[in-house]
Write a protein that holds these residues in place. Structure first.
Motif, mmCIF file in Angstrom:
data_model
loop_
_atom_site.group_PDB
_atom_site.id
_atom_site.type_symbol
_atom_site.label_atom_id
_atom_site.label_comp_id
_atom_site.label_asym_id
_atom_site.label_seq_id
_atom_site.Cartn_x
_atom_site.Cartn_y
_atom_site.Cartn_z
ATOM 1 N N ALA A 189 -8.893 -8.206 13.271
ATOM 2 C CA ALA A 189 -9.843 -9.283 13.575
ATOM 3 C C ALA A 189 -9.115 -10.590 13.294
ATOM 4 O O ALA A 189 -8.483 -10.740 12.254
ATOM 5 N N ARG A 190 -9.176 -11.500 14.259
ATOM 6 C CA ARG A 190 -8.503 -12.772 14.071
ATOM 7 C C ARG A 190 -9.453 -13.908 14.421
ATOM 8 O O ARG A 190 -9.989 -13.936 15.532
ATOM 9 N N VAL A 191 -9.657 -14.804 13.481
ATOM 10 C CA VAL A 191 -10.519 -15.959 13.726
ATOM 11 C C VAL A 191 -9.672 -17.060 14.355
ATOM 12 O O VAL A 191 -8.599 -17.388 13.862
ATOM 13 N N ILE A 192 -10.154 -17.579 15.487
ATOM 14 C CA ILE A 192 -9.402 -18.593 16.243
ATOM 15 C C ILE A 192 -10.307 -19.764 16.581
ATOM 16 O O ILE A 192 -11.526 -19.626 16.575
ATOM 17 N N ILE A 217 -3.894 -6.116 6.330
ATOM 18 C CA ILE A 217 -3.889 -7.536 5.973
ATOM 19 C C ILE A 217 -5.338 -7.924 5.708
ATOM 20 O O ILE A 217 -6.214 -7.625 6.520
ATOM 21 N N HIS A 218 -5.580 -8.544 4.570
ATOM 22 C CA HIS A 218 -6.932 -8.989 4.256
ATOM 23 C C HIS A 218 -6.883 -10.474 3.919
ATOM 24 O O HIS A 218 -6.797 -10.855 2.768
ATOM 25 N N HIS A 278 -15.590 -7.105 8.978
ATOM 26 C CA HIS A 278 -14.606 -6.354 9.769
ATOM 27 C C HIS A 278 -15.227 -5.055 10.266
ATOM 28 O O HIS A 278 -15.098 -4.694 11.430
ATOM 29 N N GLN A 279 -15.923 -4.357 9.379
ATOM 30 C CA GLN A 279 -16.562 -3.085 9.722
ATOM 31 C C GLN A 279 -17.561 -3.274 10.872
ATOM 32 O O GLN A 279 -17.573 -2.503 11.829
ATOM 33 N N TRP A 282 -7.706 -10.123 9.525
ATOM 34 C CA TRP A 282 -8.089 -8.927 8.780
ATOM 35 C C TRP A 282 -7.653 -7.713 9.588
ATOM 36 O O TRP A 282 -8.180 -7.470 10.662
ATOM 37 N N ARG A 283 -6.661 -7.020 9.089
ATOM 38 C CA ARG A 283 -6.165 -5.845 9.811
ATOM 39 C C ARG A 283 -6.405 -4.611 8.959
ATOM 40 O O ARG A 283 -5.964 -4.542 7.825
ATOM 41 N N ASP A 284 -7.125 -3.660 9.537
ATOM 42 C CA ASP A 284 -7.447 -2.443 8.812
ATOM 43 C C ASP A 284 -7.930 -1.374 9.789
ATOM 44 O O ASP A 284 -8.521 -1.706 10.805
ATOM 45 N N LYS A 285 -7.704 -0.128 9.456
ATOM 46 C CA LYS A 285 -8.233 1.010 10.228
ATOM 47 C C LYS A 285 -7.947 0.889 11.724
ATOM 48 O O LYS A 285 -8.788 1.202 12.557
ATOM 49 N N GLY A 286 -6.752 0.394 12.078
ATOM 50 C CA GLY A 286 -6.362 0.334 13.481
ATOM 51 C C GLY A 286 -6.909 -0.846 14.260
ATOM 52 O O GLY A 286 -6.730 -0.928 15.463
ATOM 53 N N TRP A 287 -7.602 -1.753 13.586
ATOM 54 C CA TRP A 287 -8.179 -2.917 14.256
ATOM 55 C C TRP A 287 -7.751 -4.199 13.561
ATOM 56 O O TRP A 287 -7.693 -4.252 12.345
#
Length: 165
Positions: A29-32, A16-17, A75-76, A22-27
């Protein structure tokens, strides 16, 4: 045979971008919304974990209201930081659960290792004595709060590596 996304576990499914997810490479990231007042925070969640590995402040966007959108570079960087946090935590845990001392005995250097096996109901320790070639001389089960020191190791050796009460 047609495969649906259900065949994959949720975190391994499609990347998901989005600006705030942002979901990628097993991680993921969620902005809250920042819980402690204003501004934004970002959560880093590894795989299917329920708990975030890292929660940190997140930058405002240009309009000073909305969060800066996530992107591949951000994300990286977040993945790197979160992985480092997890690695340090695992090392700390490993150090808490594994200790060793070396002592001198008639037969030479003996390495005494204590490994704590964490268990909700019955945690226990395993004390192992090895000679300098790595051969196991003795192994006993000990209480999970057993304190391995040079003294306690020497006492165990002096007692012929018998069971420790």
């Amino acid at each position: 045979m047609h495969h649906t996304d259900d065949a994959l576990s949720e975190h391994e499914s499609t990347a998901i971008h989005e600006p705030r997810l942002w979901r990628d490479k097993g991680w993921t990231a969620r902005v809250i919304k920042n819980e402690d007042g204003d501004g934004w925070a970002v959560e880093m969640i590894r795989g299917g974990s329920a708990e975030p590995a890292l929660v940190g402040p997140w930058t405002m966007g240009r309009n000073k209201v909305d969060p800066k959108p996530l992107d591949a570079t951000a994300h990286q960087t977040l993945v790197k930081t979160a992985s480092e946090v997890i690695r340090r935590h695992e090392q700390q845990l490993h150090a808490q659960l594994n200790k060793q001392v070396s002592i001198e005995s008639e037969s030479g250097t003996v390495i005494v290792k204590l490994v704590i096996t964490p268990d909700e109901f019955e945690p226990f320790g395993t004390l192992t004595a090895e000679d300098s070639f790595g051969d196991v001389l003795a192994t006993v089960k000990v209480r999970p709060d057993f304190r391995l020191t040079r003294d306690s190791a020497e006492r165990w050796a002096a007692g012929g590596f018998d069971r420790i009460r």
